[in-house]
Motif scaffolding. Structure first.
Motif, mmCIF file in Angstrom:
data_model
loop_
_atom_site.group_PDB
_atom_site.id
_atom_site.type_symbol
_atom_site.label_atom_id
_atom_site.label_comp_id
_atom_site.label_asym_id
_atom_site.label_seq_id
_atom_site.Cartn_x
_atom_site.Cartn_y
_atom_site.Cartn_z
ATOM 1 N N ASN A 164 21.345 1.142 -0.201
ATOM 2 C CA ASN A 164 20.209 2.056 -0.125
ATOM 3 C C ASN A 164 19.913 2.411 1.334
ATOM 4 O OD1 ASN A 164 18.171 3.586 -1.377
ATOM 5 N ND2 ASN A 164 16.663 2.050 -0.794
ATOM 6 N N LYS B 221 29.466 -0.070 -10.587
ATOM 7 C CA LYS B 221 28.469 0.830 -11.169
ATOM 8 C C LYS B 221 27.751 1.676 -10.123
ATOM 9 C CE LYS B 221 27.536 -2.037 -15.177
ATOM 10 N NZ LYS B 221 26.514 -2.746 -15.944
ATOM 11 N N ILE B 222 27.946 1.363 -8.850
ATOM 12 C CA ILE B 222 27.285 2.093 -7.770
ATOM 13 C C ILE B 222 28.106 3.327 -7.420
ATOM 14 C CG2 ILE B 222 26.542 1.992 -5.360
ATOM 15 C CD1 ILE B 222 26.332 -1.070 -5.728
ATOM 16 N N SER B 223 27.416 4.473 -7.275
ATOM 17 C CA SER B 223 28.127 5.677 -6.848
ATOM 18 C C SER B 223 27.212 6.578 -6.027
ATOM 19 C CB SER B 223 28.693 6.443 -8.044
ATOM 20 O OG SER B 223 27.651 6.994 -8.803
ATOM 21 N N SER C 34 32.450 5.317 -4.844
ATOM 22 C CA SER C 34 32.045 4.441 -5.939
ATOM 23 C C SER C 34 32.601 3.032 -5.762
ATOM 24 C CB SER C 34 32.468 5.008 -7.290
ATOM 25 O OG SER C 34 33.851 5.176 -7.345
ATOM 26 N N GLU D 40 23.588 6.725 -7.720
ATOM 27 C CA GLU D 40 23.326 6.042 -8.982
ATOM 28 C C GLU D 40 23.492 4.538 -8.770
ATOM 29 O OE1 GLU D 40 25.773 7.484 -12.157
ATOM 30 O OE2 GLU D 40 25.453 9.570 -11.583
ATOM 31 N N ASN D 41 22.522 3.772 -9.311
ATOM 32 C CA ASN D 41 22.559 2.309 -9.307
ATOM 33 C C ASN D 41 22.663 1.715 -7.903
ATOM 34 O OD1 ASN D 41 22.524 2.164 -12.190
ATOM 35 N ND2 ASN D 41 24.670 2.739 -12.151
ATOM 36 N N ILE D 42 22.146 2.394 -6.917
ATOM 37 C CA ILE D 42 22.221 1.894 -5.538
ATOM 38 C C ILE D 42 21.047 0.945 -5.290
ATOM 39 C CG2 ILE D 42 20.944 3.707 -4.351
ATOM 40 C CD1 ILE D 42 23.428 3.735 -2.406
ATOM 41 N N ARG D 43 21.304 -0.092 -4.493
ATOM 42 C CA ARG D 43 20.263 -1.087 -4.191
ATOM 43 C C ARG D 43 20.031 -1.170 -2.716
ATOM 44 N NH1 ARG D 43 23.938 -4.782 -6.773
ATOM 45 N NH2 ARG D 43 24.228 -3.842 -8.766
#
Length: 86
Positions: free
Chosen positions: A25, A65-67, A62, A83-86
């Protein structure tokens, strides 16, 4: 008995690389509209794939699951999503 260290060192290096993903992120928030392609790759690395259609270059990064998707026109960011970023 001699212990082989190469497999252990290789495993440790791979584990460290996986733990140091550039798709965070914090890095994603550094991507700004107007930023050139090479600056984006300095931040999040080489893209997994890119397509170029009618002057719009669409790249995707990617890992599992992170992209992250970034669209470029004239080598500059015009749109970016994650998507699905932390």
């Amino acid at each position: 008995m001699k212990i082989r260290r190469f497999p252990v060192i290789t495993f440790a290096a791979c584990f460290m690389l996986i733990g140091c993903s550039k798709l965070t992120n914090e890095n994603y928030s550094k991507i700004k509209i107007g930023m050139p392609f090479n600056q984006v790759t300095e931040i999040i690395g080489k893209p997994t794939s890119c397509d170029d259609v009618v002057g719009v270059k669409s790249c995707r990064w990617s890992e599992g699951k992170i992209s992250v998707s970034v669209n470029f026109v004239g080598d500059q960011v015009i749109l970016h999503t994650a998507e699905n970023i932390r």
